[in-house]
Design a protein around this motif. Structure first.
Motif, PDB file in Angstrom:
ATOM      1  N   LYS A  80     109.466  30.723  27.496  1.00 24.66           N
ATOM      2  CA  LYS A  80     108.689  31.069  28.516  1.00 24.66           C
ATOM      3  C   LYS A  80     108.950  32.358  29.412  1.00 24.66           C
ATOM      4  O   LYS A  80     110.398  32.500  29.510  1.00 24.66           O
ATOM      5  CB  LYS A  80     109.037  30.624  30.210  1.00 24.66           C
ATOM      6  N   GLY A  81     108.425  33.842  29.087  1.00 29.54           N
ATOM      7  CA  GLY A  81     108.898  35.118  28.959  1.00 29.54           C
ATOM      8  C   GLY A  81     108.987  35.856  27.908  1.00 29.54           C
ATOM      9  O   GLY A  81     108.706  36.645  27.436  1.00 29.54           O
ATOM     10  N   GLY A  82     108.584  34.805  26.432  1.00 30.51           N
ATOM     11  CA  GLY A  82     109.185  35.322  25.414  1.00 30.51           C
ATOM     12  C   GLY A  82     107.678  36.122  24.739  1.00 30.51           C
ATOM     13  O   GLY A  82     107.022  35.534  25.017  1.00 30.51           O
ATOM     14  N   CYS A  83     108.334  36.508  23.672  1.00 25.97           N
ATOM     15  CA  CYS A  83     106.641  37.302  23.108  1.00 25.97           C
ATOM     16  C   CYS A  83     106.845  37.290  21.809  1.00 25.97           C
ATOM     17  O   CYS A  83     107.595  37.310  20.764  1.00 25.97           O
ATOM     18  CB  CYS A  83     106.317  38.609  23.166  1.00 25.97           C
ATOM     19  N   ILE A  84     105.925  37.636  20.995  1.00 27.39           N
ATOM     20  CA  ILE A  84     105.474  37.513  19.446  1.00 27.39           C
ATOM     21  C   ILE A  84     104.894  39.351  19.260  1.00 27.39           C
ATOM     22  O   ILE A  84     103.857  39.126  19.903  1.00 27.39           O
ATOM     23  CB  ILE A  84     104.457  36.456  19.122  1.00 27.39           C
ATOM     24  N   VAL A  85     105.296  39.211  18.181  1.00 24.56           N
ATOM     25  CA  VAL A  85     105.561  40.554  17.258  1.00 24.56           C
ATOM     26  C   VAL A  85     104.455  40.475  16.672  1.00 24.56           C
ATOM     27  O   VAL A  85     105.374  40.026  15.219  1.00 24.56           O
ATOM     28  CB  VAL A  85     106.527  41.857  17.800  1.00 24.56           C
ATOM     29  N   LEU A  86     103.584  41.423  16.137  1.00 23.18           N
ATOM     30  CA  LEU A  86     103.009  41.175  15.027  1.00 23.18           C
ATOM     31  C   LEU A  86     103.844  42.762  14.358  1.00 23.18           C
ATOM     32  O   LEU A  86     103.102  44.100  15.544  1.00 23.18           O
ATOM     33  CB  LEU A  86     101.798  41.153  14.358  1.00 23.18           C
TER      34      LEU A  86
END
Length: 213
Positions: free
Chosen positions: A206-212
């Motif tokens: 929760k609160g994490g992100c994915i980056v492309l």
């Protein structure tokens, strides 16, 4: 043991949750291992993330507009060398396991400093995971080096997909890479490509992100 039903599971998944560092076998024992019966995993729900002009990844359906984001692929100091798209922070813990495909529309402009006319585009994609604190989490590479979540790449002249092949799937394009499959790449011409990114796993907190990238 795989030939004896029920003896050993045909699929074993390590759930990469949290930041335990890299090249530390003892710390990596914290990752839970889960046995599965099939790949892709039974019940997998493939989710589409859309790229936006403000460089975000979103699952929201938005109206399609014609927009272009550019960067200097050959590394002009005054221009960015890559483009990143960042997801909204996950609202709850989310497991991402399986194949990833990036569907892109790409084109090139000839570089004024080049000594030859460019005839191809090489696409290098990186999928990164940012912890809730905003720090990128690195994992252990084959040589013990820190690596991002996963990567993928494609040479656009080899973009042809064997659409009639039984191994071609919506989540994983299948290519035969024959010499007869090579297709021209011309400047200022948009090309629709599906870039395969290696299958991966992360339990996004929760609160994490994915980056492309």
């Amino acid at each position: 043991g795989w030939s004896i039903h029920g003896r050993i599971s045909p699929v074993s998944v390590i759930l990469r949750k949290g930041d335990v560092g890299f090249n530390n076998p003892e710390a990596e024992k914290m990752y839970e291992r889960r046995e599965e019966s099939a790949w892709p995993l039974a019940g997998t729900k493939y989710t589409k993330f859309r790229l936006t002009l403000d460089q975000t990844l979103t699952t929201s359906a938005r109206s399609i507009t014609s927009s272009v984001i550019s960067y200097d692929a050959l590394g002009n100091v005054a221009s960015p060398k890559a483009v990143q798209f960042v997801s909204e922070p996950f609202e709850e813990e989310t497991e991402i396991t399986g194949h990833v495909t990036a569907h892109l529309n790409v084109s090139m402009s000839p570089n004024s400093l080049a000594t030859v006319v460019e005839k191809d585009i090489d696409i290098f994609l990186t999928l990164r995971y940012l912890s809730p604190s905003g720090q990128e989490v690195f994992y252990t590479g084959t040589a013990g080096d820190p690596v991002p979540l996963t990567k993928g790449w494609l040479r656009v002249s080899l973009r042809k997909v064997a659409s009639d092949h039984p191994r071609n799937q919506p989540y994983q394009s299948y290519r035969e890479y024959r010499s007869t499959d090579v297709q021209a790449v011309k400047p200022h011409t948009p090309y629709e490509v599906d870039v395969e990114i290696w299958p991966t796993n992360v339990v996004a907190e929760k609160g994490g992100c994915i980056v492309l990238e």
